[in-house]
Write a protein that holds these residues in place. Structure first.
Motif, mmCIF file in Angstrom:
data_model
loop_
_atom_site.group_PDB
_atom_site.id
_atom_site.type_symbol
_atom_site.label_atom_id
_atom_site.label_comp_id
_atom_site.label_asym_id
_atom_site.label_seq_id
_atom_site.Cartn_x
_atom_site.Cartn_y
_atom_site.Cartn_z
ATOM 1 N N GLY A 164 0.822 -1.203 0.000
ATOM 2 C CA GLY A 164 0.000 0.000 0.000
ATOM 3 C C GLY A 164 0.853 1.248 0.000
ATOM 4 N N ASP A 165 0.551 2.161 0.922
ATOM 5 C CA ASP A 165 1.304 3.411 1.037
ATOM 6 C C ASP A 165 2.254 3.400 2.231
ATOM 7 N N ALA A 166 2.677 2.203 2.660
ATOM 8 C CA ALA A 166 3.687 2.130 3.726
ATOM 9 C C ALA A 166 5.007 2.707 3.246
ATOM 10 N N TYR A 167 5.241 2.679 1.939
ATOM 11 C CA TYR A 167 6.326 3.433 1.314
ATOM 12 C C TYR A 167 5.838 3.840 -0.071
ATOM 13 N N PHE A 168 6.552 4.760 -0.741
ATOM 14 C CA PHE A 168 6.081 5.300 -2.015
ATOM 15 C C PHE A 168 7.066 5.090 -3.164
ATOM 16 N N PHE A 169 8.326 4.796 -2.833
ATOM 17 C CA PHE A 169 9.366 4.780 -3.866
ATOM 18 C C PHE A 169 10.186 3.509 -3.755
ATOM 19 N N ARG A 170 10.526 2.923 -4.883
ATOM 20 C CA ARG A 170 11.160 1.599 -4.934
ATOM 21 C C ARG A 170 12.460 1.510 -4.154
ATOM 22 N N HIS A 171 13.201 2.608 -4.037
ATOM 23 C CA HIS A 171 14.477 2.547 -3.339
ATOM 24 C C HIS A 171 14.344 2.834 -1.840
ATOM 25 N N GLU A 172 13.128 2.851 -1.345
ATOM 26 C CA GLU A 172 12.939 2.928 0.105
ATOM 27 C C GLU A 172 13.046 1.546 0.746
ATOM 28 N N ILE A 173 13.047 0.500 -0.078
ATOM 29 C CA ILE A 173 13.286 -0.854 0.400
ATOM 30 C C ILE A 173 14.361 -1.484 -0.496
ATOM 31 N N GLY A 174 14.843 -2.658 -0.097
ATOM 32 C CA GLY A 174 15.781 -3.396 -0.939
ATOM 33 C C GLY A 174 17.220 -2.952 -0.840
ATOM 34 N N GLN A 175 17.491 -1.950 -0.015
ATOM 35 C CA GLN A 175 18.865 -1.498 0.193
ATOM 36 C C GLN A 175 19.003 -1.000 1.621
ATOM 37 N N THR A 176 20.229 -0.869 2.077
ATOM 38 C CA THR A 176 20.442 -0.609 3.496
ATOM 39 C C THR A 176 19.996 0.784 3.933
ATOM 40 N N SER A 177 20.005 1.752 3.026
ATOM 41 C CA SER A 177 19.564 3.101 3.384
ATOM 42 C C SER A 177 18.455 3.542 2.446
ATOM 43 N N ARG A 178 17.589 4.376 2.944
ATOM 44 C CA ARG A 178 16.438 4.836 2.192
ATOM 45 C C ARG A 178 16.822 5.925 1.205
ATOM 46 N N ARG A 179 16.245 5.853 -0.004
ATOM 47 C CA ARG A 179 16.393 6.931 -0.967
ATOM 48 C C ARG A 179 15.030 7.215 -1.576
ATOM 49 N N CYS A 180 14.634 8.476 -1.568
ATOM 50 C CA CYS A 180 13.321 8.871 -2.070
ATOM 51 C C CYS A 180 13.418 10.283 -2.636
ATOM 52 N N PRO A 181 12.838 10.545 -3.825
ATOM 53 C CA PRO A 181 12.865 11.904 -4.385
ATOM 54 C C PRO A 181 12.224 12.907 -3.437
ATOM 55 N N PRO A 182 12.718 14.133 -3.426
ATOM 56 C CA PRO A 182 12.263 15.099 -2.413
ATOM 57 C C PRO A 182 10.769 15.416 -2.474
ATOM 58 N N GLY A 183 10.199 15.496 -3.669
ATOM 59 C CA GLY A 183 8.764 15.784 -3.763
ATOM 60 C C GLY A 183 7.928 14.683 -3.156
ATOM 61 N N LEU A 184 8.299 13.446 -3.424
ATOM 62 C CA LEU A 184 7.558 12.302 -2.895
ATOM 63 C C LEU A 184 7.784 12.152 -1.392
ATOM 64 N N ARG A 185 9.000 12.465 -0.963
ATOM 65 C CA ARG A 185 9.300 12.421 0.476
ATOM 66 C C ARG A 185 8.418 13.420 1.234
ATOM 67 N N LEU A 186 8.264 14.623 0.676
ATOM 68 C CA LEU A 186 7.422 15.641 1.305
ATOM 69 C C LEU A 186 5.955 15.217 1.312
#
Length: 268
Positions: A202-224
């Protein structure tokens, strides 16, 4: 069980890659990733519904703020009921709908399937009975579920699933996984398919690189946007961290969220 991955809504907010991480132009491309399950015993099952025929026919029933912010594309061909017909099914064939939560871009198609029982966490259902505050009155749209009488509500109790509390629904091999934070009763939906378990987060996360790697990466607009939509920020961050850990510990598990178009393309 056969799993179909459907895109039941397109949102194209201005900001391009600042939202989706890949668009070259000014508009991003966010999907509404839903599932259609063909079961042996329980008929057809939907996981989320995206935007429905009522939304497409009358976009004004959704908040003007979210229509503009997300630049929603009201395409009748993307509705779940239209895609089912294209696959050779009818709306009446859908016997169960499992919802991750009741946001406007997840529950819009409920009325298109009047024969279905709707499965939802009890806390989510309770939270929308009396909407208070600027944001809740815009993100939740009661007209989308007006007239729905066949609800099956669940508490946080039941089996364990890879270390997460789970709630076994009445549908075989389908579990609700409480992942609160984005909303009061947000849940992931775990499905045992032909190739093993998948988890619609669901919306527990929004961007593919928020999982599957040791640190989270998310574009700033989506993070906001994620932060804006939190009802319990700390709990959402904890659950997202748990999902990231699960994705590293169990790389064979297919985990995906609702709005990442690249994830949807991978599974479609």
């Amino acid at each position: 069980m056969r799993i179909h991955h459907l895109d039941c809504g397109c949102m194209c907010p201005f900001g391009g890659a600042l939202f989706d991480g890949f668009s070259k132009g000014p508009r991003a491309h966010l999907c509404c990733h839903c599932l259609l399950l063909e079961t042996d015993r329980d008929g057809l099952v939907l996981v989320d519904t995206g935007f429905g025929e009522g939304d497409v026919g009358d976009p004004s029933r959704l908040s003007r703020m979210f229509r503009l912010l997300n630049n929603i594309q009201f395409d009748p061909a993307r509705t779940a009921v239209a895609q089912l017909r294209k696959l050779g099914f009818q709306a009446a064939d859908v016997r169960h709908i499992l919802l991750t939560h009741l946001d406007f871009d997840h529950a819009g198609g409920l009325a298109d399937f009047p024969n279905a029982t709707v499965h939802l966490m009890q806390d989510e259902h309770a939270a929308v009975q009396q909407l208070r505050g600027f944001l809740p009155r815009r993100r939740f749209v009661p007209v989308q579920w007006r007239g729905i009488s066949r609800w099956q509500l669940y508490r946080e109790e039941g089996d364990q699933w890879y270390g997460f509390e789970s709630v076994r629904s009445v549908v075989d091999d389908v579990l609700l996984i409480p992942l609160r934070g984005h909303t009061a009763g947000h849940a992931g939906i775990a499905v045992r398919g032909e190739d093993g378990w998948v988890l619609h987060a669901g919306d527990a996360y929004f961007f593919r690189h928020e999982i599957g790697q040791t640190s989270r990466r998310c574009p700033p607009g989506l993070r906001l946007y994620q932060r804006l939509m939190d009802t319990d920020h700390d709990r959402r961050v904890i659950n997202q961290h748990r999902l990231r850990a699960l994705s590293l510990e169990q790389p064979q598990l297919a985990i995906f969220c609702s709005h990442d178009a690249r994830e949807l393309a991978r599974y479609s």
